[in-house]
Write a protein that holds these residues in place. Structure first.
Motif, short mmCIF file in Angstrom:
data_model
loop_
_atom_site.label_atom_id
_atom_site.label_comp_id
_atom_site.label_asym_id
_atom_site.label_seq_id
_atom_site.Cartn_x
_atom_site.Cartn_y
_atom_site.Cartn_z
N LEU A 1 -35.13 70.35 -53.16
CA LEU A 1 -35.62 69.24 -54.10
C LEU A 1 -37.15 69.35 -54.30
O LEU A 1 -37.95 69.52 -53.07
CB LEU A 1 -35.38 67.79 -53.29
N TYR B 1 -44.26 69.15 -53.87
CA TYR B 1 -43.74 69.48 -52.56
C TYR B 1 -42.24 70.02 -52.80
O TYR B 1 -41.70 69.57 -53.92
CB TYR B 1 -43.67 67.97 -51.73
N GLN C 1 -38.54 70.10 -50.60
CA GLN C 1 -37.84 69.56 -49.62
C GLN C 1 -36.49 70.41 -49.44
O GLN C 1 -35.93 70.38 -50.60
CB GLN C 1 -37.73 68.23 -49.63
N GLU D 1 -34.87 68.61 -43.81
CA GLU D 1 -36.36 68.93 -43.46
C GLU D 1 -37.06 67.74 -44.09
O GLU D 1 -36.48 67.17 -45.07
CB GLU D 1 -36.60 70.23 -43.91
N GLY D 2 -38.38 67.31 -43.86
CA GLY D 2 -39.36 66.94 -44.65
C GLY D 2 -39.88 67.84 -45.78
O GLY D 2 -39.87 68.85 -45.76
N PRO D 3 -40.20 67.08 -46.76
CA PRO D 3 -41.12 67.52 -47.65
C PRO D 3 -42.08 68.58 -47.21
O PRO D 3 -42.91 68.15 -46.34
CB PRO D 3 -41.63 66.45 -49.01
#
Lengths: 113, 110
Positions: free
Chosen positions: B86, B35, B37, B41-43
């Protein structure tokens, strides 16, 4: 796929108070998950919320501190109770469909002062 | 103890450079997800790898699953500032819970 709306997106709270975070999904899902992401860190699972049953908490997280509701298949809330500065984090809800992609809300950035 | 260890923890590179991020475990897993991120925001899922030795490409991103299914890598060619974020590897346990790695924070400087 799933679209998740989470609110509030951010809040600043006084220590000792509680905050309830809402998570709305655009489709019916069995499993919803709540995560905490401390500053600069990865995601840590708080609990799994299944509709019609008690939430299942991970080690280090307890219901008194993080009560969760799951009234139907599209909605859940997480409450952060009796907050302290150590609770300052991003809280994210997520849904999954088993062995496939997980979808996340945009997160709630909580600052406790 | 983190089930999934990622390295490096932080990477700062110049635009145009290449980089590799690693995800390692002492356990065998049936599949692994990557994922990304971005702030606020969310992943978001990049890829799922399932078969030992599998290689998947997503534009400038190349994902590899180790032969023994205990490790994975993400290679980015000619990094761009938009790659900043990330990067998280994750595995799904038997209860469909996602367990995330420790994360690699990437900064691509213009």
């Amino acid at each position: 796929s799933a679209v998740i709306s989470q609110k509030p997106s951010r809040d600043i709270c006084q220590r000792g108070t509680s905050l309830t975070i809402q998570c709305q999904v655009d489709s019916q899902v069995t499993m919803m998950f709540w995560y905490r992401q401390q500053p600069g860190q990865s995601l840590t699972l708080i609990a799994t919320a299944n509709q019609g049953s008690e939430a299942t908490y991970e080690s280090g997280f307890v219901i008194d501190k993080f009560p969760i509701s799951r009234p139907n298949l599209t909605f859940s809330t997480l409450t952060v109770s009796n907050m302290s500065p150590e609770d300052s984090s991003i809280y994210l809800c997520s849904v999954g469909f088993g062995n496939t992609e997980a979808f996340f809300g945009q997160g709630t950035r909580l600052t406790v002062v | 103890t983190q089930l999934l260890e990622q390295s490096p923890q932080f990477l700062s590179i110049q635009e145009g450079e290449n980089l590799t991020v690693y995800c390692n475990s002492s356990s065998v897993f049936s599949s692994l997800q990557w994922y990304r991120q971005e702030p606020g925001e969310g992943p978001v899922l990049l890829v799922t790898v399932v078969t030992g030795g599998e290689v998947k490409k997503l534009k400038r991103l190349t994902f590899q699953f180790g032969d023994a299914r205990k490790d994975s890598s993400l290679h980015i060619t000619a990094a761009q500032t938009g790659d900043t974020g990330l990067y998280l590897c994750a595995l799904e346990d038997s209860s469909y819970k996602l367990i995330f790695g420790s994360g690699t924070r990437l900064l691509v400087r213009p």
